[in-house]
Design a protein around this motif. Structure first.
Motif, PDB file in Angstrom:
ATOM      1  N   VAL A   1       2.941 -59.381 121.573  1.00  0.00           N
ATOM      2  CA  VAL A   1       3.991 -60.056 122.325  1.00  0.00           C
ATOM      3  C   VAL A   1       4.007 -59.580 123.776  1.00  0.00           C
ATOM      4  O   VAL A   1       3.044 -58.982 124.249  1.00  0.00           O
ATOM      5  N   SER A   2       5.125 -59.821 124.491  1.00  0.00           N
ATOM      6  CA  SER A   2       5.081 -59.710 125.950  1.00  0.00           C
ATOM      7  C   SER A   2       6.383 -59.199 126.533  1.00  0.00           C
ATOM      8  O   SER A   2       7.475 -59.528 126.047  1.00  0.00           O
ATOM      9  N   GLY A   3       6.268 -58.427 127.617  1.00  0.00           N
ATOM     10  CA  GLY A   3       7.422 -57.980 128.380  1.00  0.00           C
ATOM     11  C   GLY A   3       8.097 -59.090 129.146  1.00  0.00           C
ATOM     12  O   GLY A   3       9.079 -58.839 129.856  1.00  0.00           O
ATOM     13  N   GLN A   4       7.586 -60.317 129.031  1.00  0.00           N
ATOM     14  CA  GLN A   4       8.254 -61.458 129.644  1.00  0.00           C
ATOM     15  C   GLN A   4       9.095 -62.239 128.626  1.00  0.00           C
ATOM     16  O   GLN A   4       9.715 -63.239 128.981  1.00  0.00           O
ATOM     17  N   LEU A   5       9.110 -61.768 127.377  1.00  0.00           N
ATOM     18  CA  LEU A   5      10.045 -62.339 126.409  1.00  0.00           C
ATOM     19  C   LEU A   5      11.462 -61.874 126.746  1.00  0.00           C
ATOM     20  O   LEU A   5      11.663 -60.815 127.350  1.00  0.00           O
ATOM     21  N   LEU A   6      12.430 -62.638 126.325  1.00  0.00           N
ATOM     22  CA  LEU A   6      13.807 -62.189 126.431  1.00  0.00           C
ATOM     23  C   LEU A   6      14.098 -61.213 125.297  1.00  0.00           C
ATOM     24  O   LEU A   6      13.399 -61.183 124.282  1.00  0.00           O
ATOM     25  N   THR A   7      15.133 -60.392 125.474  1.00  0.00           N
ATOM     26  CA  THR A   7      15.460 -59.384 124.466  1.00  0.00           C
ATOM     27  C   THR A   7      15.702 -60.016 123.111  1.00  0.00           C
ATOM     28  O   THR A   7      15.305 -59.475 122.065  1.00  0.00           O
TER      29      THR A   7
ATOM     30  N   PRO B   1       4.491 -74.723 121.528  1.00  0.00           N
ATOM     31  CA  PRO B   1       5.073 -74.806 122.876  1.00  0.00           C
ATOM     32  C   PRO B   1       6.396 -74.038 122.967  1.00  0.00           C
ATOM     33  O   PRO B   1       7.335 -74.285 122.200  1.00  0.00           O
ATOM     34  N   ALA B   2       6.466 -73.122 123.903  1.00  0.00           N
ATOM     35  CA  ALA B   2       7.659 -72.297 124.099  1.00  0.00           C
ATOM     36  C   ALA B   2       8.389 -72.718 125.367  1.00  0.00           C
ATOM     37  O   ALA B   2       7.817 -73.347 126.266  1.00  0.00           O
ATOM     38  N   LEU B   3       9.652 -72.360 125.436  1.00  0.00           N
ATOM     39  CA  LEU B   3      10.426 -72.584 126.653  1.00  0.00           C
ATOM     40  C   LEU B   3       9.990 -71.602 127.730  1.00  0.00           C
ATOM     41  O   LEU B   3       9.625 -70.462 127.444  1.00  0.00           O
ATOM     42  N   GLY B   4      10.068 -72.045 128.981  1.00  0.00           N
ATOM     43  CA  GLY B   4       9.746 -71.189 130.102  1.00  0.00           C
ATOM     44  C   GLY B   4      10.985 -70.791 130.878  1.00  0.00           C
ATOM     45  O   GLY B   4      12.121 -71.155 130.542  1.00  0.00           O
ATOM     46  N   TRP B   5      10.761 -70.039 131.942  1.00  0.00           N
ATOM     47  CA  TRP B   5      11.871 -69.624 132.795  1.00  0.00           C
ATOM     48  C   TRP B   5      12.572 -70.866 133.337  1.00  0.00           C
ATOM     49  O   TRP B   5      11.936 -71.835 133.729  1.00  0.00           O
ATOM     50  N   GLY B   6      13.879 -70.832 133.333  1.00  0.00           N
ATOM     51  CA  GLY B   6      14.673 -71.990 133.737  1.00  0.00           C
ATOM     52  C   GLY B   6      15.092 -72.854 132.577  1.00  0.00           C
ATOM     53  O   GLY B   6      16.014 -73.666 132.705  1.00  0.00           O
ATOM     54  N   GLU B   7      14.418 -72.669 131.421  1.00  0.00           N
ATOM     55  CA  GLU B   7      14.710 -73.464 130.220  1.00  0.00           C
ATOM     56  C   GLU B   7      15.284 -72.596 129.096  1.00  0.00           C
ATOM     57  O   GLU B   7      16.013 -73.087 128.259  1.00  0.00           O
ATOM     58  N   LYS B   8      14.918 -71.312 129.096  1.00  0.00           N
ATOM     59  CA  LYS B   8      15.344 -70.449 127.994  1.00  0.00           C
ATOM     60  C   LYS B   8      16.575 -69.638 128.375  1.00  0.00           C
ATOM     61  O   LYS B   8      16.891 -69.457 129.557  1.00  0.00           O
ATOM     62  N   ASP B   9      17.238 -69.135 127.349  1.00  0.00           N
ATOM     63  CA  ASP B   9      18.550 -68.521 127.514  1.00  0.00           C
ATOM     64  C   ASP B   9      18.588 -67.196 126.766  1.00  0.00           C
ATOM     65  O   ASP B   9      18.161 -67.126 125.611  1.00  0.00           O
ATOM     66  N   GLY B  10      19.061 -66.141 127.435  1.00  0.00           N
ATOM     67  CA  GLY B  10      19.154 -64.847 126.774  1.00  0.00           C
ATOM     68  C   GLY B  10      19.392 -63.746 127.775  1.00  0.00           C
ATOM     69  O   GLY B  10      20.023 -63.964 128.825  1.00  0.00           O
TER      70      GLY B  10
ATOM     71  N   SER C   1      21.019 -58.210 132.179  1.00  0.00           N
ATOM     72  CA  SER C   1      21.417 -59.400 132.933  1.00  0.00           C
ATOM     73  C   SER C   1      21.116 -60.650 132.119  1.00  0.00           C
ATOM     74  O   SER C   1      20.176 -60.670 131.312  1.00  0.00           O
ATOM     75  N   ARG C   2      21.888 -61.661 132.363  1.00  0.00           N
ATOM     76  CA  ARG C   2      21.658 -62.938 131.674  1.00  0.00           C
ATOM     77  C   ARG C   2      20.577 -63.732 132.365  1.00  0.00           C
ATOM     78  O   ARG C   2      20.560 -63.851 133.597  1.00  0.00           O
ATOM     79  N   GLN C   3      19.669 -64.253 131.576  1.00  0.00           N
ATOM     80  CA  GLN C   3      18.737 -65.259 132.074  1.00  0.00           C
ATOM     81  C   GLN C   3      19.214 -66.572 131.461  1.00  0.00           C
ATOM     82  O   GLN C   3      19.195 -66.741 130.237  1.00  0.00           O
ATOM     83  N   ARG C   4      19.684 -67.466 132.321  1.00  0.00           N
ATOM     84  CA  ARG C   4      20.349 -68.682 131.855  1.00  0.00           C
ATOM     85  C   ARG C   4      19.472 -69.913 132.068  1.00  0.00           C
ATOM     86  O   ARG C   4      18.720 -70.005 133.034  1.00  0.00           O
ATOM     87  N   ALA C   5      19.633 -70.869 131.180  1.00  0.00           N
ATOM     88  CA  ALA C   5      18.910 -72.132 131.303  1.00  0.00           C
ATOM     89  C   ALA C   5      19.589 -73.014 132.345  1.00  0.00           C
ATOM     90  O   ALA C   5      20.810 -73.102 132.389  1.00  0.00           O
TER      91      ALA C   5
ATOM     92  N   LEU D   1      10.408 -74.973 122.206  1.00  0.00           N
ATOM     93  CA  LEU D   1      11.528 -74.249 121.613  1.00  0.00           C
ATOM     94  C   LEU D   1      11.555 -72.817 122.138  1.00  0.00           C
ATOM     95  O   LEU D   1      10.532 -72.281 122.598  1.00  0.00           O
ATOM     96  N   ALA D   2      12.721 -72.182 122.026  1.00  0.00           N
ATOM     97  CA  ALA D   2      12.845 -70.771 122.363  1.00  0.00           C
ATOM     98  C   ALA D   2      12.009 -69.936 121.394  1.00  0.00           C
ATOM     99  O   ALA D   2      11.865 -70.269 120.216  1.00  0.00           O
TER     100      ALA D   2
END
Length: 907
Positions: A108-114, A449-458, A468-472, A481-482
């Motif tokens: 996996v990746s450090g660019q995933l959300l928590t 297909p996964a959601l990208g930055w600007g589309e995913k929430d967490g 911090s919140r990363q909001r869609a 999908l997330a």
């Protein structure tokens, strides 16, 4: 929330480095968004670096993976989510039934959300029953984790960004902070402007942009950091620059650490000799450190990415512990993480040797806590395979299925060709990604297909432990999908309970509850505790402000947040004391030889990120460093027969690549530097990971990216050239190429080994211009080997090609400006034929300030014509350097060079 509404500003968090800057994103309704800094976010206070500022340019759906796909005999075909997940679950069940749970793995990746990370970790360790889940964060911060745990008992970063402004001395070790964490660097510089007595020391083998603004630069030999800091520890003890009460009451192990340090580091002259630095500079640093209580030592990849990375971290921490320089404002050892959520991944146990909520996989009590909380049917009871060993196991066949999520290991891993071989032999490769085409996805049997930055929430957690919140702010494209959702649907198909999450909020709430479960009653309460956030309802979660952990809820209902750790001098160990760790000196495992006489160091450039799947789409980021390069000292270049501006092949025991030679002025003899970003989607042969030594740190498992023996030799070609075209080109027939994204065109840098007999016919074929009546301007000088041609459609430039046996070809910046014109003027056509702009000032030159698009020629001209003397005057005149400041060191150099040249012309 109406995600498609115009003018609705959404507060979110940047997708790039671990600084974790707040972003204001205002969607425009056409799939794009206006990006600005969030003035309320404490990490950046409204400032963004050029990468963050250009996030809006990366939101287009070009090249996106939008639907599940399964590979068959005829290639990839689109399928439904049910079909894709059923296939993956069916194969996983069969493999586990036949070979056991150790035969499957997640990478996996450090660019995933928590929230994504949490579900992945729960799935593997508590339900599959295997700890074979590792992450690309292994490649960047696992040595920092191991060092903190050895010293403090837990993975704890003790300070905050405000401390960088409160310190009297900031020591940057192995970090080109000006380029890699520019917002933090600007915070340091602004503090230094307000308090000129504040000192900045940079310890780095290269003279980077960060060094240009430092008070002292120690260009240590690569791999000698432990000698340097062991020597400092010995020096501090010898002169009495220590805090005896703190050491006695709050630490253990100083005697053993000093005995080890004194073996070969007691004599500063000997240390200077080993580190290959001037003894006077070494003593200046030692004396400055000894005299300055409020000292921060901030370190990054130059420390972590080493076969001795964990010892380097502990050698640094030892120097803070001996003086009690921890837990108070403006002091402490500070790991600056590279990815946006490397810290969040650590919180949920995203590494193969960790459990969620900072618990230890090898600790039976911790395993019981987690298994009980999860009500998990099984629990992994030993560490899984770390990244390098994971891909070795895949190639050897002991791992039959791997699921790669949000990362590109065929480019980013060391010995990357081995990773490619491993994936090509693996029984089942699943990839969740936002992009259709990556080097890794070429080997996937199932693409999701996964959601990208600007589309995913967490949520994400930055380097100062701030959640911090990363909001869609954009709708989900296609059927994406997330990641937490994809994993949950898969888990349900595997028959696992406990994955009925309805939202990111639900995942976060469970994560927060686990952090407090059986915590206060534990013999050693875990400092990672966000149980105060467990009771947030969905609206409160959505509105959550950036918050540092730990976060506990008091009996009064108030939240208790700790800005700094260890203020009470209590550490996360059984006796509450910090540990000095003996750090024996040792050289890098693989030494240079007659066959491989140079040391390769890898790293980032200013305007690109990781493997460029996101930044490569942004024209603003393309011009500052357009191609991969190898930076080499001029004397080494002469010795090895390579010339600046030409191409060279760099090879190691593990692989080879091609890059353009440059003399950046900051590389020592015996070393070369190559950036990490280019891949097979952006260049024909520029994956530096293919060269990198796969040796790892024995404690952390982090690879040695900073010390690979290599050789360099000419890559002979007959001609050089470039193409600018509004359409993409297939260039497999060309010996070497690099693709660069322009604002309304693709740019390709080319080099060929073929002999071109018919320039016009060859160029038309390459560009796909088959119409004999096309508006085709061309110039040919067969004697000189120079050719240029321009294809014009409806009086607008469509594409152009320029060829020469040498590198002195027309300015790409000038030609790029012509693609912005709807109609070419006659003077433009003349310029195209003669190969240079006719109008004065038409060529701004190579980009220096990407934030405002200011070129080198424009800066030089303004310096001369307006007699500009300082960087501040350049900024006032041209705006260059006035945003993120990462170009300020370059502007400073240009100022000196231009003014010297102007003075010489007057003589």
């Amino acid at each position: 929330m109406n995600l498609s509404s115009d003018h609705l500003a959404i507060r979110t968090t940047c997708a790039y480095c671990g600084v974790g800057c707040g972003v204001q994103a205002t969607p425009k309704g056409d799939g794009t968004a206006t990006i600005s800094g969030d003035t309320l976010h404490p990490a950046n206070r409204g400032r963004l670096c050029v990468k963050g500022s250009a996030l809006g340019e990366t939101l287009g759906l070009e090249g996106r993976l939008l639907y599940p796909q399964v590979r068959g005999e005829d290639g990839l075909r689109r399928v439904s989510w049910d079909a894709a997940l059923d296939q993956v679950a069916g194969q996983w069940r069969s493999i586990i039934a036949e070979h056991g749970p150790q035969a499957v793995a997640l990478y996996v990746s450090g660019q995933l959300l928590t929230e994504d990370y949490y579900v992945a970790n729960k799935l593997m360790k508590g339900y599959v029953g295997s700890a074979n889940i590792d992450t690309n964060s292994r490649l960047c911060m696992s040595s920092a984790v191991a060092g903190y745990k050895r010293a403090f008992g837990e993975d704890l970063v003790p300070l905050c960004y405000d401390d960088l402004e409160l310190a009297d001395l900031v020591v940057l070790v192995g970090s080109n902070t000006a380029w890699c964490h520019p917002i933090l660097f600007q915070r340091i510089l602004r503090a230094k402007e307000q308090r000129p007595e504040m000192k900045l020391v940079v310890i780095d083998p290269r003279r980077t942009a960060t060094c240009e603004l430092a008070d002292l630069h120690l260009p240590v030999k690569a791999g000698t950091d432990v000698w340097l800091f062991n020597g400092l520890l010995s020096y501090l003890a010898r002169i009495g620059a220590m805090d005896p009460a703190f050491v006695e009451q709050h630490t253990n192990g100083l005697t053993a650490a000093l005995e080890t340090a004194n073996i070969d580091c007691a004599d500063p002259a000997a240390v200077a000799r080993i580190c290959r630095i001037d003894p006077a500079l070494l003593l200046e640093f030692y004396e400055l450190y000894a005299a300055t209580a409020k000292t921060i030592t901030a370190y990054s990849m130059g420390v972590n990415q080493s076969s001795a990375g964990t010892d380097k971290v502990n050698a640094i921490i030892n120097c803070h512990l001996i003086g009690g320089r921890i837990g108070q404002p403006g002091m402490g050892p500070f790991s600056i993480t590279g990815q946006p959520n490397a810290m969040g991944g650590r919180e949920v146990g995203g590494l193969a040797n960790m459990l969620a909520a900072h618990m230890d996989l090898e600790n039976p009590e911790h395993r019981d806590v987690v298994q009980t909380f999860w009500d998990a049917p099984v629990m992994a009871d030993s560490g899984g395979l770390k990244a390098v060993d994971l891909f070795k196991a895949i190639e050897e066949g002991s791992i039959k299925a791997v699921w790669v999520i949000g990362t590109n290991p065929v480019v980013s891993m060391p010995d990357a060709d081995q990773v490619r071989r491993a994936l090509s032999r693996c029984e089942l490769v699943v990839a969740s990604d936002i992009m259709q085409h990556t080097d890794t996805n070429e080997y996937a049997d199932v693409l999701l297909p996964a959601l990208g930055w600007g589309e995913k929430d967490g949520t994400v957690t930055n380097s100062e432990r701030r959640i911090s919140r990363q909001r869609a702010f954009l709708p989900a494209p296609g059927e994406a999908l997330a990641d937490w959702k994809i994993l949950s649907l898969f888990a349900q198909r595997m028959g696992y309970s406990g994955f009925d999450f309805r939202s990111a909020h639900g995942v976060f709430a469970e994560h927060a509850r686990l952090s407090g479960f059986r915590n206060t009653a534990a013999d050693v309460p875990r400092m990672f505790d966000i149980s105060g956030l467990a009771g947030l309802n969905a609206r409160e979660y959505d509105d959550m402000e950036p918050t540092q952990w730990p976060v506990r809820r008091l009996a009064s209902g108030q939240l208790e947040v700790e800005e700094r750790l260890f203020a009470d001098r209590q550490f996360a160990t059984a006796d509450g004391k910090a540990r000095f760790v003996p750090t024996a000196t040792r050289a890098p495992v693989n030494a240079v030889s007659e066959d491989f006489p140079l040391v390769l160091n890898t790293g980032r450039v200013r305007d690109q990120w990781h493997t460029m799947t996101r930044t490569g789409k942004a024209p603003t980021l393309a011009d500052h460093t357009a191609e991969s390069f190898v930076d080499i000292h001029p004397q080494d270049a002469l010795l090895h027969g390579v010339r600046e501006g030409e191409l060279a092949r760099i090879s190691s025991e593990w692989g080879a690549m091609v890059a353009r030679v440059q003399h950046g002025g900051g590389i020592p003899r015996g070393s070369v530097f190559i950036p990490i970003h280019w891949n097979n989607q952006t260049a024909s042969d520029a994956r530096v990971g293919a060269l990198v030594n796969p040796e790892v740190d024995p404690v952390s498992g982090e690879p040695e990216f900073k010390h690979t023996p290599v050789r360099i030799e000419q890559f002979r070609v007959n001609w050089h050239g470039f193409i600018l075209s509004r359409s993409s080109k297939a260039l497999d027939s060309v010996a070497h190429w690099t693709r660069i994204q322009g604002r309304s065109f693709n740019r390709y840098e080319l080099a060929g080994r073929n002999v071109i007999k018919d320039y016009s016919g060859w160029a038309r074929t390459l560009l796909g211009v088959h119409d004999a009546d096309a508006d085709w301007l061309e110039y040919e000088d067969r004697t000189a080997g120079v050719y240029r041609a321009v294809h014009i459609v409806d009086d607008r430039i469509e594409q152009c090609i320029f060829l020469s046996p040498r590198q002195d070809m027309p300015s790409r910046a000038w030609l790029a400006s012509l693609f912005c014109k709807d109609v070419l003027s006659e003077i433009d056509r003349v310029g195209l034929l003669v190969g240079m702009p006719v109008e004065k000032g038409a060529d701004a030159g190579p980009t220096v300030c990407s934030c405002f698009g200011v070129g080198r020629n424009t800066i030089c001209q303004s310096i001369v014509e307006k007699d500009l003397k300082t960087v501040q005057e350049v900024t006032a005149c041209l705006k260059a350097g006035g945003n993120c400041g990462s170009c300020v060191p370059e502007i400073k150099k240009i100022l000196v060079q231009t003014r010297v040249e102007a003075a010489e012309e007057k003589l």
